[in-house]
Design an enzyme around this catalytic site. Structure first.
Site, PDB file in Angstrom:
ATOM      1  N   GLY A  24       0.843  -1.194   0.000  1.00  0.00           N
ATOM      2  CA  GLY A  24       0.000   0.000   0.000  1.00  0.00           C
ATOM      3  C   GLY A  24       0.875   1.240   0.000  1.00  0.00           C
ATOM      4  N   ARG A  88      -0.371  -6.201  -2.284  1.00  0.00           N
ATOM      5  CA  ARG A  88      -0.520  -7.658  -2.219  1.00  0.00           C
ATOM      6  C   ARG A  88      -0.045  -8.414  -3.461  1.00  0.00           C
ATOM      7  NH1 ARG A  88      -5.355  -5.447   0.093  1.00  0.00           N
ATOM      8  NH2 ARG A  88      -5.283  -5.707   2.345  1.00  0.00           N
ATOM      9  N   ASP A 130       6.252  -5.169   5.326  1.00  0.00           N
ATOM     10  CA  ASP A 130       6.712  -6.540   5.589  1.00  0.00           C
ATOM     11  C   ASP A 130       6.522  -7.456   4.384  1.00  0.00           C
ATOM     12  OD1 ASP A 130       3.883  -6.160   6.308  1.00  0.00           O
ATOM     13  OD2 ASP A 130       3.937  -8.283   6.788  1.00  0.00           O
ATOM     14  N   GLY A 131       5.415  -7.271   3.653  1.00  0.00           N
ATOM     15  CA  GLY A 131       5.152  -8.112   2.485  1.00  0.00           C
ATOM     16  C   GLY A 131       6.232  -7.916   1.433  1.00  0.00           C
ATOM     17  N   THR A 152       5.593   2.179   5.886  1.00  0.00           N
ATOM     18  CA  THR A 152       4.216   1.818   6.222  1.00  0.00           C
ATOM     19  C   THR A 152       3.670   2.799   7.245  1.00  0.00           C
ATOM     20  OG1 THR A 152       2.726   0.268   7.335  1.00  0.00           O
ATOM     21  CG2 THR A 152       5.044   0.012   7.842  1.00  0.00           C
ATOM     22  N   ASP A 154       1.619   1.947   9.295  1.00  0.00           N
ATOM     23  CA  ASP A 154       1.318   1.136  10.492  1.00  0.00           C
ATOM     24  C   ASP A 154       2.478   1.126  11.502  1.00  0.00           C
ATOM     25  OD1 ASP A 154      -0.969   0.517   9.061  1.00  0.00           O
ATOM     26  OD2 ASP A 154      -0.200  -1.413   8.365  1.00  0.00           O
ATOM     27  N   ASP A 156       4.816  -0.986  11.781  1.00  0.00           N
ATOM     28  CA  ASP A 156       4.932  -2.320  12.376  1.00  0.00           C
ATOM     29  C   ASP A 156       6.113  -3.134  11.854  1.00  0.00           C
ATOM     30  OD1 ASP A 156       3.956  -2.719   9.852  1.00  0.00           O
ATOM     31  OD2 ASP A 156       2.204  -3.894  10.427  1.00  0.00           O
ATOM     32  N   GLY A 197      -3.930   0.434  10.976  1.00  0.00           N
ATOM     33  CA  GLY A 197      -2.780  -0.100  11.711  1.00  0.00           C
ATOM     34  C   GLY A 197      -2.620  -1.597  11.624  1.00  0.00           C
ATOM     35  N   ARG A 198      -3.576  -2.257  10.946  1.00  0.00           N
ATOM     36  CA  ARG A 198      -3.584  -3.734  10.867  1.00  0.00           C
ATOM     37  C   ARG A 198      -3.502  -4.338  12.266  1.00  0.00           C
ATOM     38  NH1 ARG A 198       0.225  -6.375   6.512  1.00  0.00           N
ATOM     39  NH2 ARG A 198       1.764  -5.168   7.634  1.00  0.00           N
ATOM     40  N   GLU A 249      -8.232  -0.625  14.047  1.00  0.00           N
ATOM     41  CA  GLU A 249      -9.055  -1.545  13.231  1.00  0.00           C
ATOM     42  C   GLU A 249      -8.840  -3.008  13.604  1.00  0.00           C
ATOM     43  OE1 GLU A 249      -7.880  -1.069   9.119  1.00  0.00           O
ATOM     44  OE2 GLU A 249      -5.812  -1.628   9.528  1.00  0.00           O
TER      45      GLU A 249
HETATM   46  O1  F6P Z   1      -0.765  -1.408   5.806  1.00  0.00           O
HETATM   47  C1  F6P Z   1      -1.307  -0.151   5.566  1.00  0.00           C
HETATM   48  C2  F6P Z   1      -2.801  -0.211   5.602  1.00  0.00           C
HETATM   49  O2  F6P Z   1      -3.296   1.095   5.366  1.00  0.00           O
HETATM   50  C3  F6P Z   1      -3.398  -0.793   6.866  1.00  0.00           C
HETATM   51  O3  F6P Z   1      -3.376   0.104   7.939  1.00  0.00           O
HETATM   52  C4  F6P Z   1      -4.764  -1.180   6.374  1.00  0.00           C
HETATM   53  O4  F6P Z   1      -5.304  -2.235   7.150  1.00  0.00           O
HETATM   54  C5  F6P Z   1      -4.504  -1.628   4.984  1.00  0.00           C
HETATM   55  O5  F6P Z   1      -3.293  -1.035   4.571  1.00  0.00           O
HETATM   56  C6  F6P Z   1      -5.573  -1.232   4.004  1.00  0.00           C
HETATM   57  O6  F6P Z   1      -5.265  -1.816   2.780  1.00  0.00           O
HETATM   58  P1  F6P Z   1      -6.024  -1.466   1.438  1.00  0.00           P
HETATM   59  O7  F6P Z   1      -5.405  -0.218   0.892  1.00  0.00           O
HETATM   60  O8  F6P Z   1      -5.786  -2.654   0.592  1.00  0.00           O
HETATM   61  O9  F6P Z   1      -7.471  -1.256   1.762  1.00  0.00           O
END
Ligand code: F6P
Length: 372
Positions: A24, A88, A130-131, A152, A154, A156, A197-198, A249
């Site tokens: 992302g 992803r 991380d991915g 990120t 997040d 994390d 924040g996953r 979340e």
């Molecule tokens: O990892 C960053 C993040 O914004 C997370 O906080 C969130 O859960 C996720 O990506 C949202 O992903 P997408 O953009 O695929 O909806």
């Protein structure tokens, strides 16, 4: 030493570096691209090309973009990524639709490697979470020359104190809390703010403390809603007529599970979301006040990076070329204390979570904030 571009030695003049932004997006990605290109051009005399759409663009053979000072100069304050990102997408798990409507997952990692060769890349810089680091680590094991920059919102990623994008996200979330407070006060309401924040509670914790939240619910501390209800009742009894609750979340009750908008997105993960509204509904039952819920969503990922993120992204972007110079393939630049240090991508991919026993949680509790 070659301190100035006039002194660039012959032996490093010929490098061609690729850069891609994976996962992302996050505010500061463009600042990284800019720093990489300016440092490559001014200090090393190297050429930089941009790979579009993350790893997808590499193995799909999308055209590359020539990057130079002229086309990156104005990128410092621009959010998003000019290169595009594929959330992803992985060359190790590429979905191939079949004629019968099913999808077969294929490993096309060799195509990614071949593309790097055919592009004549001496090194590939990946800015990602991380991915992205896990994919890069596996490609390095196959012989690829890849180095990383931690990104990120997040925050994390392991073994770096902070990632760029995080500061902007907490800025946005804190601003939202400031705004919610004024309207909460006017209407005597309980305001619930769901933030991203996953599985990590960093955004909720930092924005919650900075925005004066009364309760912060994070994935690392499963919550008991009664504790939050009691806190709000206490606030009401003290004469204050509003309260602020921040919910990450990924937060979940002690006797429940995380909530997802989509449990399985077909790309190996789900999309968290929904806990803010559940918490809002539970609070509406237990406190005698109106409750409203705001889900901040992707606003946290958008817009201009803060000066702090521009600074960090620029430090990372410039420093990652030193890893290329030293041929430290499989390493990522990280911030530890006040220093930029190399850590392995494997170390980076070990996630960093809020420690419930840490001094910051203790500090927040000492301030009267409850975690459920
Ligand atoms: O990892 C960053 C993040 O914004 C997370 O906080 C969130 O859960 C996720 O990506 C949202 O992903 P997408 O953009 O695929 O909806």
């Amino acid at each position: 030493m070659y301190k100035h571009d006039t002194e660039v030695p012959e032996f490093i003049l010929s490098k061609r570096i690729g850069i891609l932004t994976g996962g992302g997006d996050a505010p500061g990605l463009n600042a990284v691209i800019r720093a990489v290109v300016l440092t490559a051009e001014h200090h090393y005399g190297w050429e930089v090309v941009g790979i579009l759409e993350g790893f997808d663009g590499l193995y799909h053979g999308l055209p590359v973009v020539q990057l130079n000072e002229a086309n990156v100069r104005d990128l410092l304050a621009r959010g998003g990524t000019i290169l595009g990102a594929a959330n992803r997408g992985s060359p190790f798990a590429h979905p191939v639709p079949q004629p019968d409507g099913t999808v077969v997952i294929e490993d096309v990692s060799h195509e990614a490697l071949n593309r790097m060769k055919s592009l004549g890349l001496d090194a590939l810089i990946v800015a990602g979470g991380d991915g992205t680091m896990s994919i890069a680590h596996k490609l390095v094991a196959m012989g690829a020359h890849i180095v990383g920059v931690p990104k990120t919102i997040d925050n994390d990623l392991g073994n770096t104190d902070v990632t760029f994008g995080f500061d902007t996200a907490i800025n946005t979330a804190t601003e939202a809390l400031d705004k919610l407070q004024t309207t909460a006060e006017s209407h005597h309401r309980v305001m619930v703010l769901e933030v991203m924040g996953r599985d990590a509670g960093w955004i909720a914790l930092h924005a919650g403390v900075a925005g004066g939240a009364d309760a912060i619910l994070i994935p690392e501390i499963p919550f008991n809603i009664e504790v939050v209800c009691n806190k709000i009742r206490q606030i009401q009894m003290s004469g204050r007529n509003y309260s602020l609750v921040v919910v990450a979340e990924g937060a979940a009750p002690v006797d429940g599970e995380q909530q997802f908008h989509i449990k399985d997105d077909g790309k190996g993960s789900g999309r968290l979301g929904g806990i803010g509204h559940s918490v809002g509904a539970m609070l509406a039952e237990c406190v005698g006040a109106e409750v409203r819920v705001t889900v901040l969503g992707h606003v946290q990922r958008g817009g201009q990076p803060t000066p702090g993120d521009r600074w960090l992204a620029t430090r990372f972007g410039s420093a990652v070329l030193r890893l290329v110079e030293r041929e430290q393939w499989g390493y990522m630049v990280a911030l530890q204390g006040t220093h930029i240090v190399p850590v392995t991508m494997e170390q980076a991919a070990q996630m960093k979570f809020v420690d419930p026993q840490s001094d910051v949680i203790e500090m927040a509790r000492d301030l009267g904030i409850v975690f459920g």
